[in-house]
Design a protein around this motif. Structure first.
Motif, PDB file in Angstrom:
ATOM      1  N   LYS B 284      18.519  -3.128  73.056  1.00  0.00           N
ATOM      2  CA  LYS B 284      18.963  -4.433  72.288  1.00  0.00           C
ATOM      3  C   LYS B 284      17.743  -5.307  72.044  1.00  0.00           C
ATOM      4  O   LYS B 284      17.470  -5.844  71.019  1.00  0.00           O
ATOM      5  CB  LYS B 284      20.101  -5.134  73.067  1.00  0.00           C
ATOM      6  N   ILE B 287      15.483  -4.110  69.447  1.00  0.00           N
ATOM      7  CA  ILE B 287      16.099  -4.013  68.157  1.00  0.00           C
ATOM      8  C   ILE B 287      16.219  -5.492  67.497  1.00  0.00           C
ATOM      9  O   ILE B 287      15.761  -5.995  66.358  1.00  0.00           O
ATOM     10  CB  ILE B 287      17.505  -3.342  68.266  1.00  0.00           C
ATOM     11  N   TRP B 288      16.804  -6.475  68.134  1.00  0.00           N
ATOM     12  CA  TRP B 288      17.005  -7.757  67.943  1.00  0.00           C
ATOM     13  C   TRP B 288      15.561  -8.447  67.878  1.00  0.00           C
ATOM     14  O   TRP B 288      15.479  -9.671  67.030  1.00  0.00           O
ATOM     15  CB  TRP B 288      18.037  -8.585  68.898  1.00  0.00           C
ATOM     16  N   SER B 289      14.631  -8.138  68.523  1.00  0.00           N
ATOM     17  CA  SER B 289      13.383  -8.890  68.179  1.00  0.00           C
ATOM     18  C   SER B 289      12.668  -8.907  66.598  1.00  0.00           C
ATOM     19  O   SER B 289      12.010  -9.638  66.136  1.00  0.00           O
ATOM     20  CB  SER B 289      12.252  -8.365  69.091  1.00  0.00           C
ATOM     21  N   GLU B 290      13.217  -7.657  65.911  1.00  0.00           N
ATOM     22  CA  GLU B 290      12.872  -7.806  64.627  1.00  0.00           C
ATOM     23  C   GLU B 290      14.069  -8.629  63.803  1.00  0.00           C
ATOM     24  O   GLU B 290      13.456  -8.855  62.579  1.00  0.00           O
ATOM     25  CB  GLU B 290      13.361  -6.251  64.110  1.00  0.00           C
ATOM     26  N   VAL B 291      14.942  -9.068  64.225  1.00  0.00           N
ATOM     27  CA  VAL B 291      15.942  -9.962  63.286  1.00  0.00           C
ATOM     28  C   VAL B 291      16.059 -11.404  63.545  1.00  0.00           C
ATOM     29  O   VAL B 291      16.336 -12.113  62.830  1.00  0.00           O
ATOM     30  CB  VAL B 291      17.313  -9.365  63.203  1.00  0.00           C
ATOM     31  N   HIS B 292      15.471 -11.629  64.873  1.00  0.00           N
ATOM     32  CA  HIS B 292      15.392 -13.314  65.286  1.00  0.00           C
ATOM     33  C   HIS B 292      14.119 -13.832  64.934  1.00  0.00           C
ATOM     34  O   HIS B 292      12.978 -13.261  65.257  1.00  0.00           O
ATOM     35  CB  HIS B 292      15.734 -13.180  66.734  1.00  0.00           C
TER      36      HIS B 292
END
Lengths: 416, 292
Positions: B284, B287-292
């Motif tokens: 997680k 994955i989320w490091s790309e969208v935050h």
């Protein structure tokens, strides 16, 4: 018939015939979820997983369970619990899962209420969710009868008896539900049918409908913000992932859900293996005996609040008996959440803490439901009966007051 | 941080509700009772400090007990089959082979002196009821004679080793004349019709009692049934703490036979889930490091 050219890969072969590439896009990689969410948004996936657990464990139990009053108790407590390899595990997962699924349903439901996710286009999400709640309630109640223990029998007796209070048709209705004048073999067998066939089918249908209902109004977000999903999706697909307000269901949204699911499962399995009495009442390890009433009869914990509304009215008011008043209040309590979107007259879609009046209503409701739940289990004697009456009245008053409170709120915030 | 706050609020709400419907409700519905008394100190009819003489006890037992009781291990077999014995006395009289081991010495002595008061069944055998306990009181015997009998019974009881066999034997001796244990294939030695007439109701099958009553309840209940179920016709049987533990261990063996498997498997499943949770968290984060 369309002309099919020879496929170069297996994926292409399937895509030609089933449109899988597009299907995966629509369902997963281009199904857009708001980015501004917290772990409460994972409850839907948790529920889907729990329901799967219940179905799978239920299928295994079904292989050995016998829906007959002479065999049911031993088929559960001896055959399944002690003879069949890991039968006990399937039963524990099933019983604890059934209890925990309600915990998550309540969290899911009150998350929806807190964030206002039931209005301004999201009414059908709410209604289909409440329909699922009712179906799960019926599923839980019918399943609880199957082990044919003392509490199975007496809870079924008390709850089916409630329908006797309905005017004109009451008495016949009770007999019709039970298939006999008392809770008996015919009752067990028909509840078995309901539990393993009819209600699960309805639940699966309602789940599909609930998911579908999310498609057009989209999932709400932490601030109740409305934005153009197509616009934000374009940004995301163009590579502006950090700027976009949405994320795709797969892998971004689900990666967070799996993380929440992992820790939730840790809690769940702790309950399954080490702390299951709350879901498997000791009283139910005594075989059903219609001649021996247990000292205390109570439903499973998730029904306690509405059970307490039912028995909160224990005296006659204005010529109407306490029993009838309780039944009316019980009917009200079970139906009222369904129409919540139309009781909330404020246009605000915001978390409750940002709504000037609604926040008090919400926390009052939570407190009242906890009081109802706790007193729903305690013996209704002395002061307990009055606490039950007061909290039942509070429950009714909260919902009667809701349209006025939210109307006043709408006026105060001026249509924002 | 905000997510932890939300989690704390939910944990608090769930915790309060759980406390209310489980520990608190349990406490209200099942108030604590006086702790089990394994020295049976309220029984004072016989001076149990007297040293008994087993040889004299043997003479007394032969003259007073074996007309009704078997003592199989000492060479006194049952006089008649169980069904006949039950028809004669109401219930099959116990074989006394293990009585010196499983019954408390003070209890046993006072039982011989006056069975009804030792069993706490004064409520059932009142003069008005017209009922009489099948065994007479030996209150005409001297305390020394009673202690001689006790000494004899203790001397003939076979030595046992701890384990399943002993647990089963203790259960059968202490409970098996009245109670079935269906899941172990054990049937009460007294026939059902006799039992129902003798006890007023058919005593329950104990197969699932370790689950329905639980160890905590059984600990007090077996020691003195009247404390938790006032008016019950089940007698206080006078087991020593050790013998009672054996009975309860046997009930658990039969009623909850998968306990050990459950507890060991539980650890592994939780460990597996924990690894899954950690991996899911790392994935997680990635994955989320790309969208935050």
């Amino acid at each position: 018939m369309a002309e099919f050219k020879k496929a170069d890969s297996m994926l292409e072969w399937f895509d030609q015939r089933l449109g899988v590439v597009n299907f995966v896009k629509v369902m997963m990689t281009e199904y857009w979820i708001p980015k501004n969410i917290n772990f409460l948004w994972a409850m839907g996936v948790l529920l889907t997983v729990l329901f799967t657990f219940l179905v799978v464990s239920g299928i295994f139990l079904l292989m050995y369970y016998k829906p007959d009053v002479n065999m049911a108790f031993d088929s559960v407590n001896y055959t399944i619990m002690q003879e069949v390899a890991y039968g006990w595990l399937f039963r524990h997962i099933h019983a604890v899962g059934a209890s925990v699924v309600f915990l998550v349903i309540y969290i899911h439901m009150f998350t929806g209420i807190y964030y206002g996710s039931y209005k301004k286009g999201r009414e059908m999400i709410w209604v289909s969710g409440m329909l699922l709640f009712m179906l799960f309630s019926a599923e839980g109640f019918s399943g609880y009868m199957l082990p044919w223990g003392q509490m199975s029998y007496w809870a079924a007796y008390v709850i089916t008896e409630i329908f006797g209070g309905i005017p004109v048709i009451g008495d016949e209705l009770v007999v019709w539900i039970r298939g006999n004048f008392y809770v008996s073999d015919s009752t067990l067998t028909r509840f078995f049918m309901l539990h393993v066939l009819l209600i699960p089918l309805a639940i699966i249908g309602a789940i599909v409908f609930h998911f579908y209902a999310l498609r057009f109004p989209h999932v709400n977000n932490e601030e109740g913000e409305f934005f153009d999903f197509d616009e934000e999706a374009k940004k995301y697909l163009a590579g502006n992932k950090k700027e976009s307000k949405v994320v795709p269901f797969w892998p971004v949204f689900l990666s967070k859900d799996f993380f929440v699911l992992g820790f939730f499962m840790l809690f769940f399995f702790y309950l399954v293996f080490f702390h299951y009495n709350f879901a498997m009442d000791p009283v139910n390890f005594d075989k059903a005996d219609g001649l021996k009433t247990p000292a205390h009869i109570y439903p499973e914990w998730y029904f306690l609040w509405s059970y307490e509304v039912l028995r909160g009215f224990f005296f006659e008011i204005a010529g109407v008996s306490g029993k009838d008043l309780g039944l009316m209040a019980f009917g009200f309590a079970n139906a009222i959440f369904l129409v919540l979107p139309w009781l909330d007259r404020s246009p605000m879609v915001k978390p409750a803490n940002q709504r000037p009046y609604f926040k008090y209503w919400f926390w009052f409701l939570m407190a009242d439901l906890i009081v109802l739940t706790v007193y729903g289990k305690l013996p209704p004697t002395g002061a307990n009966a009055w606490v039950g009456f007061a909290s039942s009245m509070t429950f009714l008053a909260l919902f009667i007051a809701l349209p006025f409170i939210t109307k006043a709120e709408a006026k105060k915030v001026g249509g924002k | 941080m905000k997510e932890f706050k939300i989690l704390a609020v939910i944990a608090a709400l769930v915790g309060i509700t759980y406390y209310g419907i489980e520990p608190y409700a349990h406490h209200i519905m099942h108030p604590e009772v006086a702790p089990a008394d394994f020295s049976f100190k309220t029984l004072k009819n016989v001076d149990t400090t007297l040293a008994g003489n087993a040889e004299n006890g043997k003479v007394l037992v032969e003259a007073n007990c074996i007309a009704c009781h078997a003592i199989d291990k000492a060479g006194y077999p049952a006089i008649m089959p169980n069904a006949d014995a039950a028809a004669s006395y109401g219930v099959v009289p116990p074989d006394l082979s293990s009585s010196g081991r499983i019954y408390d010495k003070n209890y046993l002595a006072n039982f011989i002196f006056d069975p009804v008061s030792a069993m706490h069944l004064e409520g059932k055998y009142t003069p008005e009821s017209g009922k009489q306990f099948p065994m007479p009181a030996y209150n005409w015997m001297s305390p020394q004679e009673i202690m001689d009998i006790v000494a004899y019974l203790q001397s003939v009881t076979p030595k046992v080793t701890e384990g399943k066999e002993t647990n089963k034997a203790t259960f059968e001796a202490a409970c098996g004349r009245c109670h079935d244990m269906k899941y172990a294939g054990i049937q009460a030695t007294t026939p059902k019709d006799n039992l129902k007439a003798y006890m007023g109701a058919t005593p329950p099958d104990l197969s699932q009692y370790i689950k329905s009553r639980g160890e905590h309840y059984l600990h007090s209940f077996v020691n003195d049934p009247q404390v938790l179920l006032h008016g019950t016709s089940m007698p206080r049987v006078g087991l020593t703490e050790k013998a009672q533990e054996e009975v309860i261990a046997y009930m658990e063996e039969i009623g909850d036979s998968k306990k050990a498997e459950r507890e060991s498997l539980g650890i592994w499943v939780m460990l597996y889930t924990f690894v899954f949770a950690i991996l899911a968290y790392l994935w997680k984060r990635k994955i989320w490091s790309e969208v935050h």
